[in-house]
Structure formats: C-alpha cells, structure tokens
Design an enzyme around this catalytic site. Sequence first.
Site, PDB file in Angstrom:
ATOM      1  N   CYS A 140      -8.196  -2.060  -0.504  1.00  0.00           N
ATOM      2  CA  CYS A 140      -7.734  -3.378  -0.081  1.00  0.00           C
ATOM      3  C   CYS A 140      -6.217  -3.457  -0.141  1.00  0.00           C
ATOM      4  CB  CYS A 140      -8.376  -4.458  -0.942  1.00  0.00           C
ATOM      5  SG  CYS A 140      -7.818  -6.112  -0.538  1.00  0.00           S
ATOM      6  N   CYS A 143      -4.791  -6.751  -1.251  1.00  0.00           N
ATOM      7  CA  CYS A 143      -4.860  -7.029  -2.700  1.00  0.00           C
ATOM      8  C   CYS A 143      -3.803  -6.236  -3.455  1.00  0.00           C
ATOM      9  CB  CYS A 143      -6.215  -6.629  -3.276  1.00  0.00           C
ATOM     10  SG  CYS A 143      -7.608  -6.961  -2.248  1.00  0.00           S
ATOM     11  N   ASP A 144      -3.627  -4.981  -3.108  1.00  0.00           N
ATOM     12  CA  ASP A 144      -2.868  -4.075  -3.973  1.00  0.00           C
ATOM     13  C   ASP A 144      -1.561  -3.555  -3.387  1.00  0.00           C
ATOM     14  OD1 ASP A 144      -4.931  -4.318  -5.846  1.00  0.00           O
ATOM     15  OD2 ASP A 144      -6.109  -2.797  -4.808  1.00  0.00           O
TER      16      ASP A 144
END
Length: 314
Positions: A140, A143-144
Amino acid sequence: MAQDIKDLIIIGSGPAGYTAAIYASRANLSPVLFEGQVLGGQPGGQLMITTDVENYPGFPEGILGPELMTKFRKQAERFGTEILSQDVVKVDFKNQPFTLESSEGKTYQTKAVIIATGAAAKWLGLESEKKLQGHGVSACATCDGAFFRDKHVVVIGGGDSAMEEATFLSRFASQVTIVHRNETLRASQIMQDRAKKNPKINFILNAEVVEIKDVSQNKVTGVVLKDNAKNTTSELSCDGVFLAIGHTPNTKIFEGQVKLDKKGYIETTDGTKTNIEGIFASGDVVDHVYRQAITAAGTGCMAALDAERYLAQN
Ligand code: NDP
C-alpha cells in the site's frame, strides 16, 4: 440451531457493506452485518490500512481511512444494524432460507444476503517478503509511501496499480524502480506514459524478484532479481519494496455457491443480482476495475435497494 429467520444478512464491513447496512436499516429490514474479524479479515475493509483519503466527496480537507470507516459504522448502527464481530465461514445458498455458519460455530438463516467481502492485495509468496512486511515491504503505497522520503524503492508489477503506485511514490522517494516479470507492460498507455516521463522512475523488465534482503537485519536493503531472458540473478540495493501485482477477491467461501468469473470475482447482472435469487453482491468483490471507496459505497446502496425490492416481492 438457527433461532429465527433474518430478512437480510450483509457479509463484509467495507464501504459497500456499511452503505448497504445504512440503506437496509433505514428501510426497516433490521440487517445483521458480519464485519469479519477472526480469519485475518480486515474489519472496515481496505480503508483501515490507508492514511489520508482525499477523494471521498463530502470531506474537502480529506479524512483518514479508519476515521471514515468509523463514521460509516456509526451511521449503520444508528439506524439499527446489528454488527457481529465474526467471520462467515460457510454458506449454503442452495436452499431458501439461506444458511450461514459463523466462526463461533453459530448458524444463521436469512431470506436475502448481500455479499460485500471485498478483495485483498496479492503477495509474491516469498518467505523474506512475509518476514519483512511492515519493515520495508508493503502492498500500500498510499499508506507507507511517506516513510520512504529520499529513499530508493522497488515497485513490483506491470499493471495500472504499479504505474499509479510508482508515480505516487516518486513524490517522496529519490528513485523508484519498477520491476516487471514480462517484456511488455499490462498498464494502460496513459499510465505507462506518465510513469515513463517521470525522471525518478526507471524500469527493469523481464525480471522477477526472487528474494528480498535482509531478514537478518529486519529491514529492506535490496532485492535479488532473476533475469527471465538470460536466466541469471543479480542484486539491486533498495530501501523499500511495494507490491502492486493485483488483488484477490475474498470469495473462497462462495465457491460452488454463486457464479464467479475466471478471476474469482462474483458475477452480477441487472444491478447487483448474482445467479442466485436473493443473493446480491457489491463492492470490490465484484469490481476489479474501479476499486474505489465511493464506487463500493454506490454499489452497496444498489444492493440494499435490490434486496429491499426482492424481499417486498417475496
Ligand atoms: P493487474 O492484474 O492489471 O496487473 C497485475 C500485474 O502484476 C501484471 O502486470 C502482472 O504481470 C503482475 N503480476 C501478477 N502476479 C505476479 C507475480 N506473482 N509476480 C510478479 N508479477 C505479477 O492488476 P492491477 O492491480 O494493476 O489492476 C487491476 C485493475 O484495476 C485493472 O483493471 C486496472 O486497469 C485497474 N486500475 C486502474 C487504475 C486507474 O486507472 N487509475 C489504477 C489501478 C488499477 P503480467 O502482466 O505478466 O500478468
């Protein structure tokens, strides 16, 4: 033993499931929603592992994925949805009323079902990949990505997701290398062109990642690449690895019960109807093209309206 026959059971707690629950509960169908919990499921769906959501209408400043899902949940509860923190482990859609078995060993019977179990990211299946998840290996970018400021990251895949993730990561990373197992990319021309024009993105084609290093240091230091043409291996240093090799629909328990396409997604016709009367499907478990929270919510609404109509007629 089943205690009573429900009107509607919703399986799944992402945007599709909760939206179906909001509409169904406001229509007095007293829906029961299984949010999934025990078997590695992700209650709240994929937005629970996302940070900022900036494209969900109604939130001009953006909202965090988990916060958005908490709001969905509260709204469904407000109108009387009963939420069960259990997985559905087995279904029988062959006979009416339909029967569902939960991870707690309980049996539920219902006149109608909305399937909204979503999809999950695919992994390569390497031991090192598993051990380094959360330590530099991610599926992701949203997300990261921000953890890789001024770092070199590898994105694996050749589809639109890989192009999109690589382009997104180039906002933070100093360099993004797309590694694709084939000579030609699968991604749409426009997405390919965007990635190719980006000075931070380079491509290694016809190569596979066969190992991620370095488990002994508990962080990503590089990948071992196999050149598919020459059948040789080499090492490439990097600080992070992002998987973008597609998604798997969460349909294992529905095999042999409803019609699936060859990728395992549920086939629907005429709105959200499956091949079984009274069973409806919505969200990413059906849709491998758009895969957005807003489209999932939209089809969740459609499924509730379709179920309501079905229940009224039967
Ligand atoms: P796709 O299935 O389109 O692509 C997956 C890619 O991963 C392929 O290039 C495939 O290689 C590769 N791959 C699969 N398994 C492995 C493996 N085990 N090892 C190495 N490589 C592997 O998935 P996407 O997630 O990219 O896209 C899914 C759908 O969502 C598509 O319809 C896409 O158009 C859409 N989408 C649209 C976006 C947009 O328009 N903004 C953004 C993201 C997705 P190979 O080509 O060799 O099979």
